[in-house]
Design an enzyme around this catalytic site. Structure first.
Site, PDB file in Angstrom:
ATOM      1  N   CYS A   1       0.831  -1.213   0.000  1.00 18.78           N
ATOM      2  CA  CYS A   1       0.000   0.000   0.000  1.00 18.78           C
ATOM      3  C   CYS A   1       0.862   1.258   0.000  1.00 18.78           C
ATOM      4  CB  CYS A   1      -0.952  -0.004   1.190  1.00 18.78           C
ATOM      5  SG  CYS A   1      -0.140  -0.020   2.805  1.00 18.78           S
TER       6      CYS A   1
ATOM      7  N   HIS B   1      -1.501   1.507   7.478  1.00 15.46           N
ATOM      8  CA  HIS B   1      -1.947   1.524   6.084  1.00 15.46           C
ATOM      9  C   HIS B   1      -1.698   2.894   5.462  1.00 15.46           C
ATOM     10  CE1 HIS B   1      -4.197   0.379   2.558  1.00 15.46           C
ATOM     11  NE2 HIS B   1      -5.038   1.392   2.716  1.00 15.46           N
TER      12      HIS B   1
END
Length: 468
Positions: A60, A307
């Site tokens: 990510c 994230h």
């Protein structure tokens, strides 16, 4: 002079992913563009967001970074022009060619739901299937792209300076002024940068953090400044100012610190529009406006966990949240409320660029998935020289006037000094201001050693008159 780092090469055997298919109406548009021999791209045109990106396993961070680069207007313009690939003699493993293919596929195939896999030519040298710092990947990618450009320039013009489209777009210059408290002499050093790390430990806004970079730092005690005029260490004051502003401004909020990448999770406000004129060493004319176009966000406790995603402004002016494969619309209010890690601003003059010239027949080539594979086995030999005007020779340091020396003259003076002394820059100890960014950025106001002798910096002395 720009100091570029060397990084491991990616595996040239890796092939980029295939491109999504064109719909019939889109193919008709391509036919018309090819017939005209020109492909227009303007951030004022109804250009939608790029494709979503597959998460290949803890990727990510690189997906978010690639989306920010893909939606950087001047960089996208350059990539879609295909200028680099037309002169690149070694497309195998070339990071510029890989980025060119990535941006082209992403922006020319923008139907809802389109997803692509990032090329391993872009990611394999850095990504080891574990979470990493998105800012580190950004700098790694820009430096390897810069080095790819230099290889082309060196082959076409060995005497050309170390400039590239990457540094033309993202690069700026700091001017560091140090004033000796003993003799009142002043020296200036000029340091290149690709991004600006901001200390946010005690501020509430990005503007406050920018103002803090201008505060004078007192150099005393063990950290005293070695004055070339006094020929010994003396107390001094140091101030930083922007000498040359970049087209694209990357502001890195220093949220991570220490080897474990512990996060400073505090709210820092940032504007949609920013004027850099107050931070210039020689402000002239009207404002220097920048517009926000991308925000890279991290959610989690450390840079090695959590994230990453980003919000980007597409060509038609609408904002989108790019979260791996998910591409969803959002508004600027929600964007400005994100807990930002890296902010991307572009000069508004560059935001309103017009069209891009593309040679006849190139449209089909860049949209053909086979083109990506064909490039890996094809070497192009047409070269275009890249020369830079180094300026006229200057007088020796002893004969300099008290008038501030220009940046071009400073470069020549530094080269002459290095030649006389027989110095090599790689053998000179770098200060923290010139070393590469570590996690969370670096403190640009930290000074160690003798700043007159910085490697990679251009030092200009401004002597004073003393009474007999």
């Amino acid at each position: 002079m720009v100091v570029a780092l060397s990084f491991p090469e990616a595996d040239p055997a890796m092939s980029p992913p295939s491109a999504p298919e064109l719909h019939q109406d889109e193919a008709q548009v391509v036919e018309e563009l090819a017939a005209n021999g020109k492909h227009s791209l303007s951030w004022e045109s109804p250009q939608g967001p790029g494709c979503g990106l597959q998460n290949t396993g803890n990727s990510c961070y690189l997906n978010a970074a690639l989306q920010c680069l893909t939606h950087t207007p001047p960089l996208a313009d350059y990539m879609l022009s295909q200028e680099h690939s037309q002169t690149c003699c070694s497309p195998e493993g070339c990071k510029m060619c890989a980025m060119e293919a990535h941006v082209t596929q992403s922006l020319l195939h923008t139907h809802s739901g389109d997803v692509m896999k990032p090329s391993q030519n872009l990611t394999s040298a850095f990504h080891k299937r574990k979470q990493e710092d998105a800012h580190e990947f950004l700098m790694f990618t820009l430096e390897t792209m810069h080095e790819s450009c230099l290889q082309v320039h060196r082959q076409s013009e060995p005497t050309s300076e170390d400039s590239s489209p990457i540094h033309d777009i993202f690069g700026g210059w700091w001017r560091s002024q140090i004033k000796c408290h003993h003799c009142q002499g002043t020296s200036y050093s000029y340091d290149p940068f690709l991004d600006i790390p901001l200390d946010i430990s005690s501020v509430q806004s990005v503007k406050q953090a920018l103002q803090d970079t201008e505060k004078a730092e007192e150099l005393c005690g063990e950290n005293s400044y070695y004055c070339g005029r006094c020929r010994q260490k003396k107390p001094a004051s140091k101030t930083l100012k922007l000498y040359s502003a970049p087209k694209v401004l990357m502001l890195v909020l220093k949220r991570f610190s220490g080897s474990m990448g512990k996060k400073l999770d505090r709210k820092v406000s940032y504007p949609e529009f920013l004027d850099l004129k107050p931070y210039l060493s020689q402000p002239t004319g009207g404002p220097l406006p920048y517009a926000l176009y991308a925000v890279l966000v991290h959610e989690g406790a450390t840079c090695h966990s959590g994230h990453y995603f980003c919000c980007v402004k597409a060509g038609h002016g609408k904002w989108y949240k790019m979260d791996d494969t998910k591409v969803t619309s959002c508004d600027v209010t929600s964007v400005l409320n994100e807990n930002a890690y890296v902010l991307f601003y572009v000069q508004q003059n560059d935001l309103k660029k017009g069209s891009i010239n593309m040679p006849e027949g190139r449209i089909h080539e860049v949209l053909d998935a086979k083109y990506q594979l064909k490039k890996s086995g094809e070497k192009k030999h047409n070269k275009s020289p890249c020369t830079e005007d180094a300026g006229e020779p200057c007088e020796n340091r002893e004969k300099r006037s008290s008038k501030e020396t220009s940046l071009g003259e400073g470069k020549v003076l530094q080269e002459q000094d290095h030649q006389k002394a027989g110095q090599k820059q790689e053998n000179t100890k770098l200060t923290p201001q010139e070393q590469n960014h570590e996690k969370g950025g670096q403190n640009l106001r930290n000074t160690e050693g003798e700043l007159d002798r910085l490697s990679g910096a251009i030092v200009v002395y401004q002597p004073i008159c003393t009474a007999n």
